[in-house]
Design a protein around this motif. Sequence first.
Motif, PDB file in Angstrom:
ATOM      1  N   CYS A  29       0.763  -1.058  -0.050  1.00  0.00           N
ATOM      2  CA  CYS A  29      -0.046  -0.112  -0.067  1.00  0.00           C
ATOM      3  C   CYS A  29       1.007   1.171  -0.063  1.00  0.00           C
ATOM      4  O   CYS A  29       1.868   1.189   0.725  1.00  0.00           O
ATOM      5  CB  CYS A  29      -1.027  -0.112   1.310  1.00  0.00           C
ATOM      6  SG  CYS A  29      -2.204   1.268   1.244  1.00  0.00           S
ATOM      7  N   LYS A  31      -0.448   4.026   0.894  1.00  0.00           N
ATOM      8  CA  LYS A  31      -1.052   5.155   1.761  1.00  0.00           C
ATOM      9  C   LYS A  31      -0.803   4.807   3.296  1.00  0.00           C
ATOM     10  O   LYS A  31      -0.194   3.777   3.490  1.00  0.00           O
ATOM     11  CB  LYS A  31      -2.548   5.202   1.607  1.00  0.00           C
ATOM     12  CG  LYS A  31      -3.010   5.700   0.201  1.00  0.00           C
ATOM     13  CD  LYS A  31      -4.302   6.148   0.324  1.00  0.00           C
ATOM     14  CE  LYS A  31      -4.444   7.342  -0.547  1.00  0.00           C
ATOM     15  NZ  LYS A  31      -5.956   7.718  -0.641  1.00  0.00           N
ATOM     16  N   ASP A  32      -1.110   5.712   3.960  1.00  0.00           N
ATOM     17  CA  ASP A  32      -0.435   5.634   5.485  1.00  0.00           C
ATOM     18  C   ASP A  32      -1.789   5.911   6.392  1.00  0.00           C
ATOM     19  O   ASP A  32      -1.321   6.645   7.355  1.00  0.00           O
ATOM     20  CB  ASP A  32       0.634   6.751   5.434  1.00  0.00           C
ATOM     21  CG  ASP A  32       1.883   6.167   5.853  1.00  0.00           C
ATOM     22  OD1 ASP A  32       1.857   5.049   6.588  1.00  0.00           O
ATOM     23  OD2 ASP A  32       2.689   6.824   5.961  1.00  0.00           O
ATOM     24  N   CYS A  33      -2.743   5.597   6.265  1.00  0.00           N
ATOM     25  CA  CYS A  33      -3.916   5.693   7.168  1.00  0.00           C
ATOM     26  C   CYS A  33      -3.364   5.349   8.580  1.00  0.00           C
ATOM     27  O   CYS A  33      -2.920   4.361   8.763  1.00  0.00           O
ATOM     28  CB  CYS A  33      -5.055   4.733   6.672  1.00  0.00           C
ATOM     29  SG  CYS A  33      -5.506   5.050   4.949  1.00  0.00           S
ATOM     30  N   TYR A  35      -4.604   4.298  11.190  1.00  0.00           N
ATOM     31  CA  TYR A  35      -5.493   3.239  11.768  1.00  0.00           C
ATOM     32  C   TYR A  35      -4.989   1.958  11.271  1.00  0.00           C
ATOM     33  O   TYR A  35      -5.440   0.655  11.904  1.00  0.00           O
ATOM     34  CB  TYR A  35      -6.850   3.292  11.903  1.00  0.00           C
ATOM     35  CG  TYR A  35      -7.473   3.668  10.544  1.00  0.00           C
ATOM     36  CD1 TYR A  35      -7.573   2.633   9.706  1.00  0.00           C
ATOM     37  CD2 TYR A  35      -7.728   4.898  10.093  1.00  0.00           C
ATOM     38  CE1 TYR A  35      -8.207   3.105   8.259  1.00  0.00           C
ATOM     39  CE2 TYR A  35      -8.118   5.276   9.121  1.00  0.00           C
ATOM     40  CZ  TYR A  35      -8.371   4.191   8.067  1.00  0.00           C
ATOM     41  OH  TYR A  35      -8.776   4.811   6.756  1.00  0.00           O
ATOM     42  N   CYS A  36      -4.236   1.567  10.117  1.00  0.00           N
ATOM     43  CA  CYS A  36      -4.238   0.485   9.402  1.00  0.00           C
ATOM     44  C   CYS A  36      -2.823  -0.306   9.556  1.00  0.00           C
ATOM     45  O   CYS A  36      -1.672   0.335   9.562  1.00  0.00           O
ATOM     46  CB  CYS A  36      -4.566   0.818   8.178  1.00  0.00           C
ATOM     47  SG  CYS A  36      -4.213  -0.690   6.704  1.00  0.00           S
ATOM     48  N   ILE A  38      -1.624  -2.419   7.615  1.00  0.00           N
ATOM     49  CA  ILE A  38      -0.612  -2.360   6.248  1.00  0.00           C
ATOM     50  C   ILE A  38      -0.354  -1.186   5.678  1.00  0.00           C
ATOM     51  O   ILE A  38      -0.087  -1.155   4.838  1.00  0.00           O
ATOM     52  CB  ILE A  38      -1.220  -3.500   5.684  1.00  0.00           C
ATOM     53  CG1 ILE A  38      -2.424  -3.018   4.892  1.00  0.00           C
ATOM     54  CG2 ILE A  38      -1.305  -4.885   6.091  1.00  0.00           C
ATOM     55  CD1 ILE A  38      -3.141  -4.101   3.678  1.00  0.00           C
ATOM     56  N   ARG A  39      -0.435  -0.020   6.639  1.00  0.00           N
ATOM     57  CA  ARG A  39       0.077   1.199   5.999  1.00  0.00           C
ATOM     58  C   ARG A  39       1.521   1.358   5.655  1.00  0.00           C
ATOM     59  O   ARG A  39       2.161   0.379   6.222  1.00  0.00           O
ATOM     60  CB  ARG A  39      -0.317   2.467   7.112  1.00  0.00           C
ATOM     61  CG  ARG A  39       0.376   2.210   8.264  1.00  0.00           C
ATOM     62  CD  ARG A  39      -0.028   2.871   9.402  1.00  0.00           C
ATOM     63  NE  ARG A  39       0.043   4.340   9.310  1.00  0.00           N
ATOM     64  CZ  ARG A  39       1.008   5.162   9.646  1.00  0.00           C
ATOM     65  NH1 ARG A  39       2.147   4.442  10.352  1.00  0.00           N
ATOM     66  NH2 ARG A  39       1.226   6.442   9.551  1.00  0.00           N
ATOM     67  N   GLY A  74      -4.002  -3.312  -0.701  1.00  0.00           N
ATOM     68  CA  GLY A  74      -3.541  -2.037  -0.456  1.00  0.00           C
ATOM     69  C   GLY A  74      -3.908  -0.984  -1.619  1.00  0.00           C
ATOM     70  O   GLY A  74      -4.014  -1.682  -2.878  1.00  0.00           O
ATOM     71  N   GLU A  75      -3.752   0.417  -1.502  1.00  0.00           N
ATOM     72  CA  GLU A  75      -3.832   0.974  -2.654  1.00  0.00           C
ATOM     73  C   GLU A  75      -2.595   1.348  -3.420  1.00  0.00           C
ATOM     74  O   GLU A  75      -1.474   1.670  -2.966  1.00  0.00           O
ATOM     75  CB  GLU A  75      -4.174   2.306  -2.084  1.00  0.00           C
ATOM     76  CG  GLU A  75      -4.973   3.392  -3.361  1.00  0.00           C
ATOM     77  CD  GLU A  75      -5.680   4.447  -2.824  1.00  0.00           C
ATOM     78  OE1 GLU A  75      -6.389   4.316  -1.905  1.00  0.00           O
ATOM     79  OE2 GLU A  75      -5.163   5.613  -3.304  1.00  0.00           O
TER      80      GLU A  75
HETATM   81  S1  SF4 Z   1      -4.919  -0.638   3.028  1.00  0.00           S
HETATM   82 FE1  SF4 Z   1      -6.249   0.832   2.944  1.00  0.00          FE
HETATM   83  S2  SF4 Z   1      -6.656   1.437   5.169  1.00  0.00           S
HETATM   84 FE2  SF4 Z   1      -4.697   0.572   4.777  1.00  0.00          FE
HETATM   85  S3  SF4 Z   1      -3.468   2.124   4.519  1.00  0.00           S
HETATM   86 FE3  SF4 Z   1      -3.825   1.378   2.584  1.00  0.00          FE
HETATM   87  S4  SF4 Z   1      -5.401   2.418   1.938  1.00  0.00           S
HETATM   88 FE4  SF4 Z   1      -5.204   3.075   4.089  1.00  0.00          FE
END
Ligand code: SF4
Length: 360
Positions: A29, A31-33, A35-36, A38-39, A74-75
């Motif tokens: 992924c 991204k860096d949400c 709460y996640c 696997i960020r 993930g994205e």
């Molecule tokens: S998998 Fe989804 S929720 Fe987790 S960091 Fe990546 S985008 Fe965000």
Amino acid sequence: MYAVAEAATTAYFGTKVYARGIVEFSNVCTKDCFYCGIRKHTKVHRYTMTKEEILACAEFAYSQGMGTLMLQSGELPSPERINFMLDVVRAIRRRTMDLACESPPFPSAGPNQRDFPSQRGLAVALSLGELPSSVYQAFLEAGASRYLLRIETSNPTLYTRLHPASHSFQARRKCLEELQRIGFQVGTGVMVGVPFQTVEDQANDLLFFKELDPDMIGLGPYIVQSQTPLGKLWLEEHGEESAAKQEANRVALLERTTRMYALARIMLGNVNIAATTALEALDPEGRELALRRGANVVMPIITPQRLRGQYEIYENKSGIDQDALDSTACLERRVRMAGKELLLDGGWHDPPHFVRPSVE
Ligand code: SF4
């Protein structure tokens, strides 16, 4: 409230529960949400399944009569990933349509398998995050028909507290609107009980659903992932609480989440509402409770067992040590315990809310 929600669910779906197999095909992924698990900035072994591995999962889902396969990751909006996924979507549709033509395994299947050739084989649902409209369009043309993009919270201010500044609430909302415009069957959803969230936020989440008018809702409780910024903050505030207080928190979160299920059913009526696996992290019978309080869909995880522990977006995720066949059999039992029947007839089972473009 729960009785009204259950009556509404029964009015639209009887006691039937739809199944969608989920394959978590990659935990990479960008991204860096906050709460996640696997960020981008969490240390976890990264994997991406091969096309053949994903196809094997698709054949398994098809053989079990699931009707829909959800591909989740993930994205990663790189051209390589997008081309890979376009190829995978086409291959799943082709292979499972061939299987359906060779020997239709579900003579009792719903009308879509029998009457609409384009709905033979597996329906492909995607949950790949925010992508350009042209890519969504290409996925639809490749044969995907459903897309899940959770907004996570409808409050833009809360959204900025749960995500880095580079993530945009408006961009995410725009993606949802684009997916609807393009013609996907669209699902969205939120987290319940996330830090800083108020009851008013939850009420506004329901109003957001009403306004967006999606076909599917996915609601999950916020489960702490201790390696994430939000998880660390939560543990600072609650980590030292007594066992009795932690138990009270667990019960309150289960109640708060299933109330959202019930209210979503009452407010939205004929949409699909998925009983999330995350509820099992709160209570072993959490999914059954959701099925009695408004949900009508279950999404068994059919990711190969060796990879399940690496897609731990939250802690205490259930089913990590089960193989796909075990988790499907277990789910059938669980659904029966909720007084319902898991429908494994290979049908696509759109919610009545979704009006399919007339291309059949
Ligand atoms: S998998 Fe989804 S929720 Fe987790 S960091 Fe990546 S985008 Fe965000």
